[in-house]
Write a protein that holds these residues in place. Structure first.
Motif, PDB file in Angstrom:
ATOM      1  N   LEU A  86       0.822  -1.217   0.000  1.00  0.00           N
ATOM      2  CA  LEU A  86       0.000   0.000   0.000  1.00  0.00           C
ATOM      3  C   LEU A  86       0.854   1.265   0.000  1.00  0.00           C
ATOM      4  O   LEU A  86       0.372   2.353   0.313  1.00  0.00           O
ATOM      5  N   ALA A  87       2.107   1.140  -0.388  1.00  0.00           N
ATOM      6  CA  ALA A  87       3.005   2.291  -0.329  1.00  0.00           C
ATOM      7  C   ALA A  87       3.021   3.125  -1.603  1.00  0.00           C
ATOM      8  O   ALA A  87       3.425   4.288  -1.574  1.00  0.00           O
ATOM      9  N   ALA A  88       2.570   2.570  -2.712  1.00  0.00           N
ATOM     10  CA  ALA A  88       2.757   3.265  -3.993  1.00  0.00           C
ATOM     11  C   ALA A  88       2.042   4.604  -4.041  1.00  0.00           C
ATOM     12  O   ALA A  88       2.504   5.540  -4.688  1.00  0.00           O
ATOM     13  N   ARG A  89       0.922   4.711  -3.382  1.00  0.00           N
ATOM     14  CA  ARG A  89       0.181   5.969  -3.415  1.00  0.00           C
ATOM     15  C   ARG A  89       0.315   6.761  -2.112  1.00  0.00           C
ATOM     16  O   ARG A  89      -0.393   7.738  -1.903  1.00  0.00           O
ATOM     17  N   CYS A  90       1.216   6.325  -1.249  1.00  0.00           N
ATOM     18  CA  CYS A  90       1.464   7.062  -0.003  1.00  0.00           C
ATOM     19  C   CYS A  90       2.367   8.253  -0.307  1.00  0.00           C
ATOM     20  O   CYS A  90       3.516   8.082  -0.724  1.00  0.00           O
ATOM     21  N   ALA A  91       1.854   9.450  -0.098  1.00  0.00           N
ATOM     22  CA  ALA A  91       2.633  10.658  -0.369  1.00  0.00           C
ATOM     23  C   ALA A  91       3.688  10.896   0.696  1.00  0.00           C
ATOM     24  O   ALA A  91       4.779  11.375   0.400  1.00  0.00           O
ATOM     25  N   LEU A 138      -4.474  -1.816 -12.115  1.00  0.00           N
ATOM     26  CA  LEU A 138      -3.910  -2.143 -10.803  1.00  0.00           C
ATOM     27  C   LEU A 138      -2.647  -1.324 -10.542  1.00  0.00           C
ATOM     28  O   LEU A 138      -2.409  -0.875  -9.415  1.00  0.00           O
ATOM     29  N   THR A 139      -1.854  -1.135 -11.576  1.00  0.00           N
ATOM     30  CA  THR A 139      -0.644  -0.325 -11.408  1.00  0.00           C
ATOM     31  C   THR A 139      -1.007   1.094 -11.009  1.00  0.00           C
ATOM     32  O   THR A 139      -0.472   1.642 -10.032  1.00  0.00           O
ATOM     33  N   LEU A 140      -1.921   1.703 -11.752  1.00  0.00           N
ATOM     34  CA  LEU A 140      -2.274   3.092 -11.433  1.00  0.00           C
ATOM     35  C   LEU A 140      -2.975   3.198 -10.085  1.00  0.00           C
ATOM     36  O   LEU A 140      -2.867   4.218  -9.395  1.00  0.00           O
ATOM     37  N   ALA A 141      -3.699   2.168  -9.710  1.00  0.00           N
ATOM     38  CA  ALA A 141      -4.398   2.190  -8.425  1.00  0.00           C
ATOM     39  C   ALA A 141      -3.474   1.890  -7.253  1.00  0.00           C
ATOM     40  O   ALA A 141      -3.912   1.902  -6.099  1.00  0.00           O
TER      41      ALA A 141
END
Lengths: 245, 245, 245, 245, 245, 245
Positions: D132-137, E127-130
């Motif tokens: 869940l880190a990819a979208r963590c700013a 899934l990548t973008l999400a």
């Protein structure tokens, strides 16, 4: 415009083949100048030879006596492009990167089909540093060395075609890059037998170099490729006394 | 055991400093042999010089006439480690990687404090390829060149300390690696002023090399670092006739 | 120097084997002290047991009555290293990370060969958090549990050798890490049969710990591993009344 | 349905606050059971305390005498969720992950606003392992400890609001997660002052747990969370003789 | 509360099936409103149809004459969720993301089992973008198109079950997501035959949407999903004169 | 050869400017055909408008009555390129990707300077999916909308130049891409004032498209971009009765 196309090995016949492939796709008015390094290995297959080629290519370009508009480094997965970019203002195009960039316009995933297993890590590393690895499905080897391509082209083509089919079926590749400058001569015969687009790096690099020149774009000097600082060199270049360059 | 510690530039006084730093941390019974390349730049600050250094270091090691147990490439962020690994069975340790590996045992994030801005991309690329970038908080430059370290050590130390404080405060670095072999001499004075662990690459590399030798571990020949294939070289090494190596 | 080598399970014979492996590679003057936790599972194979081991190892180290210079956590893929680093100023070395760091100096890609499938996710997660996953080719299980290694070493060796061959052939591993502290006793016999370097984590950790001590390096207290704040604990440690630690 | 909501520290008043927050959002028919561990720290702020909490939470759940349908681990960035998943078939929900998953439905990037700097690495690591880190700013700290939240809520709210504004302005966060179970009580007052959605992990976890139960979904036993193997434990659980579990 | 569940294709029977699946899991008091777009393809299998569906779904939602509390986009791997989030303040839930988020609470790695090979890249990209790709073990196709699911459910179930077994065995998936809204009707029969949790995206999305509404959370307007600026549209929506929206 | 250059918005004057920029760099013999979509927004600034543009561009290309050799989608960061690639065999070039690919040949890191903040996420997402994000230093907005570029070019240039200087100084960008097709007209004046290479996407795309055509390369049909399956469409295209395409 004049484009230097520099072979990374010292085999003149390969320089010739690379030059012919380049000239065949060059636009009218483009002057392709094939160069062979003054020193190095007859074929570049591994890190030791590749580091040496990096230096030999740079010296060959530095020694070229006339103006030119762009340089193509015609070795697949080899070291040295960054050094040329420091030395020159004109665009420098590595065929590994030109092929991958071109492939990315044609399909979602591409593979590289190369010569020996030992070339695979070098190509992978170049693609990683070039920021072109995300869509690379695989880099696979045919098991045939660089000089085998000239010695037995028919067998080479069979091996390349089989490997192309393999990467399409197993790795979901949609485009194939031919991962050796020495494969340039074989491209037409491979294309005829493979159902996906096949990109030759030398040809791709010629169009990239021409494009950059036509767009008036040059290597950025604002960061990684700032010109070398003036300094003393010992015993270099070979055969000359120490000098400040 | 005997460990070759190879400087990447041709400045003998720097080879001396590197050798002293290595000897200071070597275990009893370890014989540190500092080497200076026969050709190349007086300091390595950029890709052109680094590619040349890669070749010069390899030739220096190949020309060494006696047996040895490990090699340390004492240049921060320089090319060439992979070529040495092809040529040798004994362990090859790059100080960039030794420092980063060591730093990772001491804190969650490390930074590298180096010389000029132009060294930053080289170091970043080496860490990426070495698989050591994930915990790298930053690579930052002091703005002082390699030879400035010898010319004005006091000013160099001020700049290094300021940069160390900066990476701790801004980049959340918990450990700092001194990003130049030429900083080895300054380490003790930097450590005394910085509140986090400071790793010198030369010292770290000595302990890594000794460890690998003691554990009986050697470079794998199963993939990327298989020995070069026998082949013809033209005009290489410098000053010798063509030969098959 | 004195190094505590802490087993993560409560099987004394395994502590003995780990201690012997550590002592065998320790430098002259290094005092290896093997420790067994006071509570926990006879073998650690999964998250529940691993979390418990983390706590048990920390309490074992806290209860050790004499000074020491470094701690080795001798469990592969187990939780807890970060907690020890908070509690201590001296270096803390996890064998998972010591093995991977060591392997990375020997080849471009390494694999871990471990016991049961259920250990694989734990090891993968440790390597990810340690920033050592980029060059990990695979983590694969032999299907034999931790205690099986002692019960039937001959069968264990066959399974490990087969798995090593598999990761070299299928995953392009160039180096193998033995992914269980209990494999330390078997290493010599595995090495003799596998064509790539084989790294035992306990042995690797001893040399890492010694190196850090010799270099005068300690755990950074500037971020993740700052000492715990003083506070009230309820019913902990077991058997003691509530206390502020 | 019955959901256990387990505090990670031993402060009963915090368990109470967490339970109230959970009950406030629970659907009709959901029975929220707040639990406090039998042992551990009064607040969990760092790795040592977090590892201990992991074990204490698992023992608290194991000792619960009646059936239940799901478990919520109400600690932000703490260890142990994987162990609970091994022990149980019913869903286990970590509030760190519930908050992040929820935030991702509301905006493109989210930040976590937590207590002390030392909590930041723990939260970052949990998010990384949870995918869940990819979208963590960013994960940022207010500098106020867990128990400060109860002691001086007004000051805590000021610090949290300031930090929320900071992550929106500097890190381009579009959603904020309150990174401490102890912030549950403060959420309503923070929401009123911050212009982006604010997610409380306890509340989010209740809806996630209810959803999983309603969908008839349970923890997969096919891989990482297979039940522990039967084996001998020494001196565990505390106060009981050795047993096979 | 009222939740719009919007089919992405124009096949009314599929809208019906999706609506039934949604209603079956909805909480008491939730009003599920299934919608079919006014224009588009009878099934969405590829980018052209998916882009068209994105627009058709947005127009269908804009044209809905009554208030609603949330929207579910019931197409797996389709474009358009971000556009809906701009247009609306209420939560928007894509079934691709709801399924993946739900799966991540149940196991360490999940796979998606979908219809045709051509759907795989679309799902991977979503899934990548999400930010939900890190724990995705694989996206695999059964080779059966969207409308085949209705035409021959028995054969579809066989193909889906076989593919589920494949992802568990080969890709180490611990949870499976059914990668097509049209599979909603088949879920119960698949679950009965597969040994790991099976997540239907429509059902998962209903619980996610209900949860967000109950928590009082709405789409962030602070960044990516700010409302469209007022501006002139030509020939849009279809059948209406130009207007400023 | 004939290249269609399709504007993504319905503002004819912008189509004109794009067409002029394309024609200015086209090779002799290249016929540039600018197209404006029949429906959509006067400027595309966000997801809703971008999804609509994707469809409108596809319909405009499908409706074009004569043969052509390549298509350029002249919107920066917009949706839809993949759909065009399904529909066509000839190369499709998105200006976002052409600019980034070109920039990567000129420097180690590039930034995109675009219009409004709301365009940033769209561009970032396109670069991520295109595999061109690794060397992207930043995407930054000038705060001036698409139509502002025509209305007040002088102010636009000031804002763009300031933003270019910012990305060089703060983000270490070595090359800048102008992140809006509407900036094509301004490029020459920006270049004159910025010390690093400045890439216009429209110009770059023309040379990429010409290169692909000259090399005889076409879109791969082996995977993601296979032609759409024949099927029934309802109410589409607008104004036509239902049809099978």
């Amino acid at each position: 415009m004049r484009i230097l196309v520099v072979n990374v090995n010292t085999t003149e016949s390969m320089t010739g083949a690379i030059g012919r492939q380049a000239a065949a796709v060059a636009a009218p008015g483009t002057d392709i100048v094939p160069l062979t390094p003054d020193f190095g290995a007859e074929s570049v297959e591994g890190n030791y030879e590749s580091h040496l080629a990096a230096v030999a290519v740079m010296e060959a370009v530095r020694a070229f006596p006339e103006p030119f508009d762009a340089v193509i480094q015609a070795g697949y997965g080899e070291h040295g492009r960054e050094g040329l970019q420091e030395l020159l203002d004109v665009p420098v195009v590595d065929i590994t990167e030109a092929a991958a960039s071109t492939a990315q316009f044609l399909g979602r995933r591409y593979s590289v089909v190369t010569t020996l297993e030992r070339a695979v890590p070098l190509i992978e590393d170049r693609l990683t540093l070039a920021g072109l690895a995300a869509r690379c499905a695989s880099v696979r080897a045919t098991g045939r060395g660089v000089l085998d391509l000239e010695r037995d082209p028919a067998a080479a083509i069979e091996a390349i075609v089989a490997c192309c089919e393999d990467v399409v079926a197993r790795d979901r590749a949609e485009v194939v890059c031919l991962g050796c400058a020495g494969m340039a001569d074989l491209q037409a015969r491979v294309v005829a037998r493979v159902g996906v687009p096949v990109v030759d790096g030398v040809a791709a690099a010629v169009t990239v170099a021409e494009s950059l020149v036509r767009l008036g774009l040059r290597t950025s000097k604002a960061g990684a490729f700032a010109p070398p600082r003036p300094k003393h060199f010992k015993n270099w270049p070979p055969g000359r006394p120490a000098s400040s360059s």
